[in-house]
Structure formats: C-alpha cells, structure tokens
Design a protein around this motif. Sequence first.
Motif, PDB file in Angstrom:
ATOM      1  N   UNK A  15       0.656  -1.182  -0.090  1.00 43.53           N
ATOM      2  CA  UNK A  15      -0.126   0.058   0.134  1.00 43.53           C
ATOM      3  C   UNK A  15       0.858   1.219   0.049  1.00 43.53           C
ATOM      4  N   UNK A  16       2.184   1.157   0.313  1.00 43.75           N
ATOM      5  CA  UNK A  16       2.887   2.416   0.111  1.00 43.75           C
ATOM      6  C   UNK A  16       2.906   2.707  -1.406  1.00 43.75           C
ATOM      7  N   UNK A  17       2.903   1.841  -2.189  1.00 41.57           N
ATOM      8  CA  UNK A  17       2.784   2.375  -3.613  1.00 41.57           C
ATOM      9  C   UNK A  17       1.399   2.368  -4.172  1.00 41.57           C
ATOM     10  N   UNK A  18       0.428   2.092  -3.455  1.00 37.01           N
ATOM     11  CA  UNK A  18      -0.879   2.131  -4.135  1.00 37.01           C
ATOM     12  C   UNK A  18      -1.731   3.396  -3.513  1.00 37.01           C
ATOM     13  N   UNK A  19      -1.258   3.785  -2.321  1.00 36.95           N
ATOM     14  CA  UNK A  19      -2.335   4.553  -1.533  1.00 36.95           C
ATOM     15  C   UNK A  19      -2.550   5.997  -2.115  1.00 36.95           C
ATOM     16  N   UNK A  20      -1.732   6.546  -3.045  1.00 36.56           N
ATOM     17  CA  UNK A  20      -2.091   7.731  -3.645  1.00 36.56           C
ATOM     18  C   UNK A  20      -2.501   7.452  -5.126  1.00 36.56           C
ATOM     19  N   UNK A  21      -2.526   6.231  -5.477  1.00 35.43           N
ATOM     20  CA  UNK A  21      -2.635   5.708  -6.991  1.00 35.43           C
ATOM     21  C   UNK A  21      -4.339   6.058  -7.232  1.00 35.43           C
ATOM     22  N   UNK A  22      -4.615   6.593  -8.350  1.00 33.04           N
ATOM     23  CA  UNK A  22      -6.164   6.512  -8.825  1.00 33.04           C
ATOM     24  C   UNK A  22      -6.223   5.133  -9.554  1.00 33.04           C
ATOM     25  N   UNK A  23      -6.695   4.264  -9.152  1.00 33.24           N
ATOM     26  CA  UNK A  23      -6.837   2.898  -9.723  1.00 33.24           C
ATOM     27  C   UNK A  23      -8.048   2.340  -9.278  1.00 33.24           C
ATOM     28  N   UNK A  24      -8.542   1.224 -10.080  1.00 34.02           N
ATOM     29  CA  UNK A  24      -9.657   0.610  -9.553  1.00 34.02           C
ATOM     30  C   UNK A  24      -9.346  -1.189  -9.869  1.00 34.02           C
ATOM     31  N   UNK A  25      -9.807  -1.761  -8.746  1.00 39.25           N
ATOM     32  CA  UNK A  25      -9.850  -3.348  -8.735  1.00 39.25           C
ATOM     33  C   UNK A  25     -11.030  -3.812  -9.413  1.00 39.25           C
ATOM     34  N   UNK A  26     -11.119  -4.853  -9.884  1.00 44.00           N
ATOM     35  CA  UNK A  26     -12.664  -5.412 -10.368  1.00 44.00           C
ATOM     36  C   UNK A  26     -12.654  -6.897 -10.739  1.00 44.00           C
ATOM     37  N   UNK A  27     -13.500  -7.355 -11.385  1.00 45.76           N
ATOM     38  CA  UNK A  27     -13.638  -8.635 -11.927  1.00 45.76           C
ATOM     39  C   UNK A  27     -14.416  -8.613 -13.367  1.00 45.76           C
ATOM     40  N   UNK A  28     -13.932  -9.072 -14.297  1.00 44.39           N
ATOM     41  CA  UNK A  28     -14.607  -9.198 -15.671  1.00 44.39           C
ATOM     42  C   UNK A  28     -14.566 -10.382 -16.178  1.00 44.39           C
ATOM     43  N   UNK A  29     -15.285 -10.835 -17.034  1.00 48.74           N
ATOM     44  CA  UNK A  29     -15.412 -12.171 -17.833  1.00 48.74           C
ATOM     45  C   UNK A  29     -14.392 -12.255 -18.938  1.00 48.74           C
TER      46      UNK A  29
END
Length: 293
Positions: A15-29
């Motif tokens: 989370x040191x790398x991700x905490x200020x990053x504008x990103x999204x996690x999700x699922x797709x087929x």
Amino acid sequence: MSEHTRDGAEFHSIWGYLRELDFRQGYMEADGVRTRFAEAGSPDAPHVLMLHGTGGHWETFAPTLGPLSEHFHCVAIDMVGNGFSEKPDHDYEIPVYVRQIRAVMDHFGMDRAHLVGMSLGAWVAAATAVRHPERVGKMILMSPAGLVATASNMARIRAERTQAVNDPSWTSIHKVFEHLISDEARRLPDLIALRQAVYRRQDTRETIDHLLILQDAEARDRNLIPEADWAGIQAPTMVVASGKDHGEYQSTARTVARLLPDAEVFEMPEVRHWPHFEDPDAFNPAALDFLRK
C-alpha cells in the motif's frame, strides 16, 4: 515503499505504492473466466497489459502500476487459475492463457498493447506475439520462460508450490519467496499474506495440478516456443537480466535476447526472479524509457 516503525526500523508495504494511486480493482469475464484485474491510467493513452508468474496475482505489479500509468493505460490481471481469478477444471496450458489475454484486451478496447510479463507471464506474452503479432506493440520480458525446460527446475517449482498449498503456513509461503526475491526486506509481509490467502483457498487446492501442468515434461515440451518462432517476433523487446536469478532463467534471458531481432538487455545484477518488485527504482525508469521512445 517504506515507512518507519516506532523503533526506527523500516516497514515496507504494497500500500505504500498504491495509497495515492487513482486505480480500480474489479472482475470481468474473459474467455469465460471470471478474471480479477487492476486498472490505472487514462483509457485514451497507449495500453500496457501486465502478466505475473506462476501462482501469482496482479499485486506483483504494485510498484510498477503507478509510474507507468502516468503515461499509459495499464491493466494488470490475475491470469486464469491464478490468484483470485476463476480456476476452471482443466489444465492451464499456454493457449489457454493466450485466449484469456486476447479476451482481456478486447474487453478494455485494446486493439494493440505493450506486454510486460514475468516468468510465466513473459512466456504468455511471447506466445501472444507469435500467434497474434498485430495485437502486440512492445514487450518487456523478465525472468522469461518458454524456451527450454530442465527437469530439476520443474521439480523444484512443483515441490515448492505443492508444499505451500498443502501447508499454507507463513514459513512455507516465505520459502517460496526466497527463490523470487533476493533481499529479505523486499519479501513484504502483506505480499506473503496475499499469497497465503490464495493458497488457502479451496479452489486453489483443487486445481493446483492444473496450474502446475507446465512443470510436467511432456506438457512443457509441447508448449515451448521454438527458437525459430522467437526469432520471428517483430515486437521491440526489453529483456531484463536478473543477476541472482535461477540459472535457467538467466540463460533463457540471454538466449532470447540474442534470438529476438529487435531486443535490448537491461542488466539488474542484484535481483532475483522479481526484478521489478525488488528494485522498482531501477526498473521503472528503464521500462518507461523503453516503452515511450
């Protein structure tokens, strides 16, 4: 990225790398498989698809996602049978991964993408470039597999991963990372905890033999990319030479770089199997320079 604890020791976290990053996690087929992904960067930018190694998940690219997404539309996935993606009841050979990669690209509107792959991911990236050259821009191959196979290395991987699934203790999972990351400080607790969560899953235990099919000699032989096919790949490629990696991967990296018609070698002498994770301060600028030029 690190912080300091009360006693002054450094604490490293994904989370040191991700905490200020504008990103999204999700699922797709993708190709009928429920596929976990992380996405960052403008969809209008050139595309980069990130592919992990055997048993991995997208978080291996946590140190890379932010810097690359400043200039590219980046998607990192859990490949079929790996991480927290779906694990169907059949063997995961290279064509299975390639079909998934194409489906992911189609989902995100990527007519063409740069591929960043590590180990198994590098093998899948190269196979995609062989089978579908029109879909691949540039490649970055780290700890590449897919050219040769030695019985000792296949046996080592099978034994380590099977042991980790049968006994997903902290000690067992940590042992896997000893072969992946040279610097103990870079074997992050939350990284080990993530892999432990994957290996504790019922679907992982049920499908581990499907995942490890490429460690069987007969299956691996029919999936290897012949030298002539490597030599026919037109995608400009950066091959990372990890100086502390297993000998088979070091040899493969040098040979692949020699076979590819448009390749350059980036030397990282102090890292093992995960160069981008172990030394992102060296890897990220080199990757950006290569992909942007």
